[in-house]
Motif scaffolding. Structure first.
Motif, short mmCIF file in Angstrom:
data_model
loop_
_atom_site.label_atom_id
_atom_site.label_comp_id
_atom_site.label_asym_id
_atom_site.label_seq_id
_atom_site.Cartn_x
_atom_site.Cartn_y
_atom_site.Cartn_z
N PRO A 156 31.47 52.46 91.10
CA PRO A 156 30.91 51.39 91.92
C PRO A 156 31.69 50.09 91.73
O PRO A 156 32.21 49.83 90.64
CB PRO A 156 29.48 51.23 91.38
N GLU A 157 31.76 49.27 92.78
CA GLU A 157 32.49 48.01 92.69
C GLU A 157 31.79 47.01 91.78
O GLU A 157 32.41 46.12 91.22
CB GLU A 157 32.65 47.41 94.09
N ALA A 158 30.47 47.17 91.67
CA ALA A 158 29.73 46.31 90.73
C ALA A 158 28.58 47.13 90.15
O ALA A 158 28.12 48.08 90.77
CB ALA A 158 29.19 45.08 91.45
N MET A 159 28.16 46.76 88.95
CA MET A 159 27.11 47.51 88.29
C MET A 159 25.70 47.00 88.65
O MET A 159 24.71 47.71 88.41
CB MET A 159 27.30 47.42 86.77
N GLU A 160 25.62 45.80 89.23
CA GLU A 160 24.30 45.18 89.46
C GLU A 160 23.32 46.03 90.28
O GLU A 160 22.12 45.99 90.00
CB GLU A 160 24.47 43.79 90.11
N PRO A 161 23.81 46.79 91.29
CA PRO A 161 22.81 47.58 92.03
C PRO A 161 22.17 48.69 91.18
O PRO A 161 21.14 49.24 91.57
CB PRO A 161 23.61 48.20 93.17
N TYR A 162 22.78 49.00 90.03
CA TYR A 162 22.35 50.18 89.29
C TYR A 162 21.83 49.88 87.88
O TYR A 162 21.01 50.60 87.35
CB TYR A 162 23.52 51.18 89.20
N LEU A 163 22.38 48.81 87.27
CA LEU A 163 22.03 48.50 85.89
C LEU A 163 21.65 47.03 85.77
O LEU A 163 22.20 46.18 86.48
CB LEU A 163 23.24 48.74 84.96
N LYS A 164 20.72 46.71 84.84
CA LYS A 164 20.56 45.31 84.47
C LYS A 164 20.38 45.22 82.97
O LYS A 164 19.73 46.06 82.35
CB LYS A 164 19.42 44.65 85.23
N PRO A 165 21.01 44.20 82.36
CA PRO A 165 20.85 44.04 80.92
C PRO A 165 19.45 43.54 80.64
O PRO A 165 18.88 42.78 81.43
CB PRO A 165 21.89 42.98 80.56
N GLY A 166 18.86 43.97 79.54
CA GLY A 166 17.49 43.54 79.26
C GLY A 166 17.07 43.90 77.84
O GLY A 166 17.79 44.62 77.13
N SER A 167 15.93 43.39 77.46
CA SER A 167 15.36 43.71 76.15
C SER A 167 14.09 44.53 76.35
O SER A 167 13.26 44.19 77.19
CB SER A 167 15.01 42.42 75.39
N ILE A 168 13.96 45.60 75.60
CA ILE A 168 12.73 46.41 75.65
C ILE A 168 12.35 46.81 74.24
O ILE A 168 13.14 46.69 73.29
CB ILE A 168 12.89 47.68 76.51
N ALA A 169 11.12 47.31 74.10
CA ALA A 169 10.64 47.74 72.79
C ALA A 169 11.46 48.93 72.28
O ALA A 169 11.84 49.81 73.06
CB ALA A 169 9.17 48.14 72.88
N VAL A 170 11.79 48.94 71.00
CA VAL A 170 12.47 50.09 70.39
C VAL A 170 11.51 51.28 70.44
O VAL A 170 10.36 51.16 70.00
CB VAL A 170 12.87 49.77 68.93
N PRO A 171 11.96 52.41 71.01
CA PRO A 171 11.04 53.55 71.16
C PRO A 171 10.81 54.27 69.83
O PRO A 171 11.61 54.16 68.91
CB PRO A 171 11.78 54.46 72.14
N ALA A 172 9.71 55.01 69.77
CA ALA A 172 9.44 55.86 68.60
C ALA A 172 9.85 57.29 68.95
O ALA A 172 9.55 57.76 70.04
CB ALA A 172 7.96 55.81 68.26
N PRO A 173 10.57 57.98 68.06
CA PRO A 173 10.96 59.36 68.35
C PRO A 173 9.74 60.28 68.33
O PRO A 173 8.80 60.07 67.56
CB PRO A 173 11.93 59.70 67.22
N GLY A 174 9.77 61.32 69.19
CA GLY A 174 8.75 62.35 69.15
C GLY A 174 8.94 63.26 67.95
O GLY A 174 9.90 63.09 67.19
N PRO A 175 8.04 64.23 67.76
CA PRO A 175 8.07 65.07 66.54
C PRO A 175 9.41 65.75 66.29
O PRO A 175 9.85 65.84 65.14
CB PRO A 175 6.99 66.12 66.80
N THR A 176 10.08 66.22 67.35
CA THR A 176 11.34 66.95 67.16
C THR A 176 12.55 66.08 67.48
O THR A 176 13.66 66.58 67.65
CB THR A 176 11.39 68.20 68.08
N GLN A 177 12.34 64.75 67.54
CA GLN A 177 13.42 63.85 67.97
C GLN A 177 13.93 62.96 66.85
O GLN A 177 13.31 62.84 65.78
CB GLN A 177 12.93 62.98 69.13
#
Lengths: 345, 345
Positions: free
Chosen positions: A26-47
């Protein structure tokens, strides 16, 4: 390891699939990605939760973020199918726990928590504990391309013919396959888009490298096909180029599509060849191969680590882009030929 | 039997193959056939010379005379792949000799002496001695269509899904397959070009018959596919119709091309389905099937004769055209739907 509550990442803008074909870069990433902050996820039992050191960008990542891949996007989650990092926490499953603190190559698969972020989630079964001799640049690109290379070369080997054809010959994936082929005396025929790629690929072991943009391309192709009689066609491109190649190939040829870099219409030029020449068209997807051939995964992973450790394989690096610069720089880095682009969180 | 030295026949105008696609029924026969007299051929050691009673016209014959078939034409030789007649002389091979004087169904195969003539040459192995209970109209069309029907229905049966799709649903071949399918509880979904064919085909055993010309065709197709989940697509047509059907089919579907009635471009609408949905595209050719599954031929031939004798199968006759009238009448007879056209020497 103390975990923060928030993390930065490149988050998916779209949700599910897109019906609109898009460019391979793509010529630019904006239509597909945006930088941001989110909560750190917790792994599931087998992750496992992995602190990402380096993540790679494959053509399949681009297909995914633009909604063209075989898995649906989850809006707001980080993209990125693979990377390398240190296991920061795990679920309660004993195998997952055994990975704690280890340096691993990982594929995020269906976790929906991708590698282009400070932390990623992967199934423990998709984490590969690494030998110290494997560089981060090789480890971050050790699953998608190397396993695909080993799996697709298996198809060539089983077919038995020495010669085979690949489009996108200068891709990292094709270079890996050329290396495997050379070692076992096979004769890869590759197509490229630039003359300067030809000596490079011949040096690696390509028997023929044809510039698809050359005026005499179709004539040169017919001559090579006649001399070499290739029956396997590993195709990352589709569209008119792939149609022309399949049409020129001999009886009992197999067109194996694993990528869709050209969004133009893909025509079966002479359907009569399917009938009278027993030619066929199929696809290859690493996830499907891993489902069908579980027993080949362990040996393939070990083989890949050995090859990266002793230098038979080596990942060409175009750029290592810090996460903060990714939105601005990724498009321009990705169009550069011959190497791989990495994201560094 | 005293043999004349000369015989009349419909002789091939072209030689080898043609690169130009042509209509499924040519508007006139003159570019492809001319009536003429030639010497009666002598059978080779393993061959039989047959005095032809009746010869059939299949879509593969039209493909052959126009140079679109998988075998090269020999200019000046009679066309016609199959027929019925009395064995007038044979070569010295014991099995060939055993056929002398018998009424046989025959396929001319690679003999280059076709059935649209007073005499034809066939390999003795391609001659089937007939039960008296089989009509000439059924015997003259007993090899190409019935064996193809049995072979392709075998593919459906092996796949295991009850539902499957066929284009050209009103063809003799599809009607035979519908009969086989009904008897074993399978659910054929067929496409047709005229509404009046729908009740006929449902009466024979089609679970669904869709008019490809209807405004709501694609919507109706999607609904049927969703409900029935067909995975085998037996396709005589190719082109846009077949592309649309394959695109609508579920994961792991197989598009099996056995004919090319539509000369329009055949597009793989979404190559990604080959990758992520494990769909594939292949061909079917009776000659190839007979090579691969020699042991299934005898039982299939017997099964076909039984079905024609007891009325489970019956060939619909559009017209029996005398050899002398063939050039003038064949085109107009061949465009009529629902039945078969025969040539009577």
């Amino acid at each position: 390891m103390t975990l923060p509550s928030e993390m930065r990442g490149l988050l998916l803008v779209g949700d599910g699939y897109s019906k609109t074909p898009s460019a391979s870069v793509p010529e630019a990433m904006e239509p597909y990605l945006k930088p941001g902050s989110i909560a750190v996820p917790a792994p599931g039992p087998t992750q496992a939760l992995i602190k990402v050191s380096l993540a790679s960008i494959n053509p399949s990542d681009i297909a995914f973020i633009t909604g063209q891949y075989g898995q649906p996007r989850v809006q707001g989650r980080p993209a990125g199918f693979e990377g390398v990092g240190i296991v920061a926490s795990t679920g309660d499953d004993p195998y997952a726990k055994s990975l704690a603190g280890k340096r691993v190559a990982f594929a995020t698969g269906v976790s929906n928590w991708g590698a282009w972020a400070e932390y990623a989630v992967a199934e423990a079964a998709s984490c590969i504990p690494l030998l110290d001799t494997v560089r981060d640049e090789d480890a971050a690109a050790m699953i998608v391309n190397p396993l695909t290379a080993l799996a697709m070369f298996d198809i060539v080997r089983e077919e038995g013919e020495r010669a085979f054809i690949m489009t996108a010959g200068a891709s990292q994936l094709c270079k890996l396959i050329i290396g495997l082929a050379k070692q076992e005396g096979f004769r890869p025929i590759v197509t490229v888009r630039r003359d300067e790629q030809i000596p490079l690929l011949k040096g690696l072991g390509a028997a023929h490298a044809l510039n698809e943009k050359a005026a005499d391309f179709e004539a040169a192709l017919r001559e090579v096909v006649k001399a070499e009689q290739p029956r396997i066609f590993l195709d990352a491109v589709t569209g008119p180029l792939a149609s022309a190649i399949f049409n020129a190939m001999p009886k009992r040829s197999r067109w194996i599509v694993y990528g869709r870099l050209d969004a133009e219409a893909t025509v079966i030029r002479e359907p009569g060849q399917l009938i009278f020449q027993h030619k066929r068209i199929e696809g290859f997807w690493l996830a499907e191969w891993m489902r069908q051939f579980r027993d080949r995964l362990g040996p393939a992973v070990l083989e890949a680590q050995k090859r990266f450790s002793d230098g038979r394989w080596s990942t060409d690096v175009t750029a290592v882009v810090p996460l903060d610069e990714a939105m601005a720089r990724l498009s321009e880095e990705l169009v550069k030929p011959n190497g791989k682009v990495f994201v560094k969180p």
